[in-house]
Scaffold this active site. Structure first.
Site, PDB file in Angstrom:
ATOM      1  N   LEU A   1      17.287  -2.785   2.252  1.00 43.34           N
ATOM      2  CA  LEU A   1      16.573  -2.759   0.977  1.00 43.34           C
ATOM      3  C   LEU A   1      17.280  -1.912  -0.062  1.00 43.34           C
ATOM      4  O   LEU A   1      17.056  -2.092  -1.268  1.00 43.34           O
ATOM      5  CB  LEU A   1      15.144  -2.245   1.184  1.00 43.34           C
ATOM      6  CG  LEU A   1      14.228  -3.136   2.038  1.00 43.34           C
ATOM      7  CD1 LEU A   1      12.848  -2.504   2.169  1.00 43.34           C
ATOM      8  CD2 LEU A   1      14.124  -4.528   1.439  1.00 43.34           C
TER       9      LEU A   1
ATOM     10  N   LYS B   1      -6.054  16.001  12.695  1.00 39.18           N
ATOM     11  CA  LYS B   1      -5.320  15.658  13.907  1.00 39.18           C
ATOM     12  C   LYS B   1      -5.625  16.680  14.996  1.00 39.18           C
ATOM     13  O   LYS B   1      -6.045  17.797  14.707  1.00 39.18           O
ATOM     14  CB  LYS B   1      -3.815  15.614  13.635  1.00 39.18           C
ATOM     15  CG  LYS B   1      -3.389  14.416  12.781  1.00 39.18           C
ATOM     16  CD  LYS B   1      -1.885  14.337  12.691  1.00 39.18           C
ATOM     17  CE  LYS B   1      -1.451  13.056  11.989  1.00 39.18           C
ATOM     18  NZ  LYS B   1      -1.822  11.845  12.745  1.00 39.18           N
TER      19      LYS B   1
ATOM     20  N   ASP C   1      -4.877  -1.429   2.649  1.00 40.25           N
ATOM     21  CA  ASP C   1      -5.473  -0.312   3.382  1.00 40.25           C
ATOM     22  C   ASP C   1      -6.122  -0.946   4.609  1.00 40.25           C
ATOM     23  O   ASP C   1      -7.143  -1.614   4.499  1.00 40.25           O
ATOM     24  CB  ASP C   1      -6.514   0.415   2.539  1.00 40.25           C
ATOM     25  CG  ASP C   1      -7.082   1.645   3.242  1.00 40.25           C
ATOM     26  OD1 ASP C   1      -7.148   1.637   4.483  1.00 40.25           O
ATOM     27  OD2 ASP C   1      -7.459   2.607   2.557  1.00 40.25           O
ATOM     28  N   HIS C   2      -5.499  -0.755   5.780  1.00 41.55           N
ATOM     29  CA  HIS C   2      -5.921  -1.548   6.940  1.00 41.55           C
ATOM     30  C   HIS C   2      -7.367  -1.272   7.357  1.00 41.55           C
ATOM     31  O   HIS C   2      -7.978  -2.087   8.045  1.00 41.55           O
ATOM     32  CB  HIS C   2      -4.962  -1.355   8.120  1.00 41.55           C
ATOM     33  CG  HIS C   2      -5.098  -0.038   8.823  1.00 41.55           C
ATOM     34  ND1 HIS C   2      -4.354   1.064   8.492  1.00 41.55           N
ATOM     35  CD2 HIS C   2      -5.904   0.348   9.841  1.00 41.55           C
ATOM     36  CE1 HIS C   2      -4.680   2.069   9.279  1.00 41.55           C
ATOM     37  NE2 HIS C   2      -5.618   1.677  10.108  1.00 41.55           N
TER      38      HIS C   2
ATOM     39  N   GLY D   1      10.269  -2.938  13.587  1.00 40.77           N
ATOM     40  CA  GLY D   1       9.710  -1.598  13.678  1.00 40.77           C
ATOM     41  C   GLY D   1       8.446  -1.524  14.501  1.00 40.77           C
ATOM     42  O   GLY D   1       7.927  -2.538  15.005  1.00 40.77           O
TER      43      GLY D   1
ATOM     44  N   GLY E   1      10.823  -4.883   7.788  1.00 40.71           N
ATOM     45  CA  GLY E   1      10.517  -3.945   8.877  1.00 40.71           C
ATOM     46  C   GLY E   1      10.066  -4.669  10.135  1.00 40.71           C
ATOM     47  O   GLY E   1       9.268  -4.135  10.917  1.00 40.71           O
TER      48      GLY E   1
ATOM     49  N   HIS F   1      -7.980   5.882   3.441  1.00 40.48           N
ATOM     50  CA  HIS F   1      -9.111   5.323   4.186  1.00 40.48           C
ATOM     51  C   HIS F   1     -10.449   5.946   3.810  1.00 40.48           C
ATOM     52  O   HIS F   1     -11.445   5.245   3.604  1.00 40.48           O
ATOM     53  CB  HIS F   1      -8.874   5.506   5.688  1.00 40.48           C
ATOM     54  CG  HIS F   1      -7.512   5.089   6.144  1.00 40.48           C
ATOM     55  ND1 HIS F   1      -6.877   3.969   5.665  1.00 40.48           N
ATOM     56  CD2 HIS F   1      -6.657   5.648   7.040  1.00 40.48           C
ATOM     57  CE1 HIS F   1      -5.695   3.847   6.259  1.00 40.48           C
ATOM     58  NE2 HIS F   1      -5.540   4.859   7.080  1.00 40.48           N
TER      59      HIS F   1
END
Length: 487
Positions: free
Chosen positions: A91, A335, A174-175, A16, A13, A237
């Site tokens: 892929l 959101k 998990d950033h 992207g 990716g 998160h």
């Protein structure tokens, strides 16, 4: 820990949005500061017909757009681009993997793979890598969320990957765990002696965790329709933040000790029955409203059709163990909210007796606020006496003791989460990555909530964009005498 850096990195990716905004700038930051292994090569891959030169131009444009001006060193950018090469691959098409293996070449010095793709492509990707020799003992793989949509699909993905890669070479990303302020939760809790005696059900009344976004669908309609707020933000998160707040003190700062304690928290989450779910959860979906004085469309209007997918969820959760019995954890994400904010608010129990009540002094319980974004700070709200002679009574006021990480460490460059996570992937440190048993315990808890929604025919309640969600979310806390930390 002993670090074991690889000599090659493969980015799927690579052309992207995530790569342009986060991965390539992060890798450049590490390169510019001399933190990447000397000689490390970075091979990008994606569908398309790019080659080395066109990929380097894509990377150059991304760095120009997303790097701050003070980081745009022409010589360092030029040397970074020389690390880059490109090989197209699909892929879903196994026949394209051999050319990729030929491009990467010898991997005896180690290869790290960063795989960010739809869950449906995990199986062909892993099997294709194995078939062409890109999954041997010297290879480790980083998997970007989402890892499935429920426990069954998560197990299927984990089984597929585990058939080729052992757990000690799988890095589930998990950033949020790479954020500096998130890691400061560990320093705050376990590096200071005065918190631990009250960090339990005897000292804490409730915990609130909020991850609020002002954006709408953007370009994620396809993904979000299959996920919703619960899967997208809570399962990933939010529950990781809960675990860092609730975990027992690890014996060491190591991958096993920290992840063992987090896994215990996830296994201690009270799994809701269908009867529990309506009393302990609220779902919502934004409709037309105003965000930052700008009129925005509702979710259905953005999609172009009616949908029952939730863009907001609030949950009252419990951790059923000795330390946290009876303490509610209020979780909230959405959101098109009133403000962009990620924070943890820990409200302590009030003092057992107020000596000031006879003189008119009103006390508020102490609150510890850990703000993750947009600002980064830790704030303790304490009671103080207002100046004066007190002839008409004692006046008390809540005042903040605030540690701004942006200010306190102004002389040091703050790294974005992916810089740390990519470097840890390259060097083989799994501490900030999620283990399989953590993922599956999270899904057990989340799936029970979704099953409760289905059993009760729950539909999201509408809320105007630019607000803090449905009014039912306010009632969720206020019937317990608790108010959301919205200031």
């Amino acid at each position: 820990m002993q670090r074991n850096p690889v000599g090659k990195l493969l980015l799927f990716g690579a052309t992207g949005d995530l790569s342009k905004r986060m991965l390539l700038p992060s890798l450049f930051g590490l390169h510019a500061d001399g933190l990447l292994p000397e000689g490390l090569t970075i091979t990008g891959s994606a569908r398309g017909d790019e080659d080395d030169d066109s990929f380097r131009e894509i990377a150059r444009a991304a760095l120009d757009e997303y790097l701050s001006d003070d980081r745009k060193d022409k010589e360092k950018i030029a040397s970074f681009l020389q690390r880059l090469s490109f090989q197209p691959a699909d892929l879903s098409d196994e026949s394209t993997f051999q050319a990729l293996a030929d491009k990467i070449g010898d991997i005896s010095g180690g290869l790290a793979i960063f795989l960010s793709t739809a869950p449906s492509l995990f199986e062909p990707a892993v099997k294709g890598l194995e078939k062409v020799g890109l999954a041997g003992d010297t290879v480790r793989i980083g998997l970007e969320k989402p890892l499935g949509y429920d426990l069954a699909s998560s197990r299927e993905i984990n089984d597929t990957v585990a058939a080729v890669f052992p757990e000690d070479r799988i890095f589930r990303i998990d950033h949020y765990l790479g954020k500096e302020t998130v890691q400061n939760i560990l320093a705050l809790r376990f590096g200071n002696s005065f918190f631990e005696p009250v960090w339990n059900a005897q000292g804490i009344d409730n915990v609130q965790i909020t991850i609020a976004e002002t954006v709408g669908l953007e370009d994620r309609a396809g993904y979000y329709e299959g996920a919703g707020a619960l899967r997208d933000m809570i399962t990933n998160h939010t529950l990781q933040l809960l675990a860092l707040i609730a975990m027992e003190p690890p014996a060491r700062y190591s991958k096993d000790d920290i992840r063992d304690e987090k896994a215990k928290v996830f296994r201690s989450l009270r799994v809701m029955t269908p009867t529990d779910v309506p009393q302990n959860t609220v779902t919502g979906q934004y409709e037309e409203g105003a965000v930052s004085s700008k009129v925005v469309k509702g979710y259905d209007d953005e999609l172009g059709y009616d949908s029952d997918v939730e863009t907001f969820v609030a949950i009252k959760a419990h951790v059923d163990n000795w330390r946290w019995q009876g303490v509610p954890f209020y979780l909230r994400t959405g959101k098109r909210m009133a403000k962009r904010r990620s924070e943890i608010a820990i409200q302590f129990k009030p003092v057992p007796h107020s000596m000031f009540s006879g003189r008119g002094g009103l006390l508020q319980p102490n609150t510890l606020v850990i703000r993750l974004q947009p600002e980064e700070y830790i704030e303790l709200l304490v009671m103080a006496k207002e100046p004066g002679l007190d002839r008409d009574g004692v006046r008390l006021r809540e005042v903040p003791l605030k540690l701004s990480l942006d200010t306190e460490f102004a002389g040091q460059r703050r790294r974005i989460a992916y810089e740390r996570l990519l470097l840890d992937l390259i060097e083989g440190d799994q501490t900030l990555f999620v283990r399989r048993d953590e993922v599956e315990a999270q899904w057990v808890w989340t799936d029970a909530i979704r099953a409760g929604w289905a059993a009760n025919g729950t539909k999201p309640k509408h809320y105007p964009a630019g607000t803090w969600g449905p009014s039912a979310a306010i009632a969720l806390t206020e019937r317990d005498g608790v108010t959301w930390q919205d200031d």
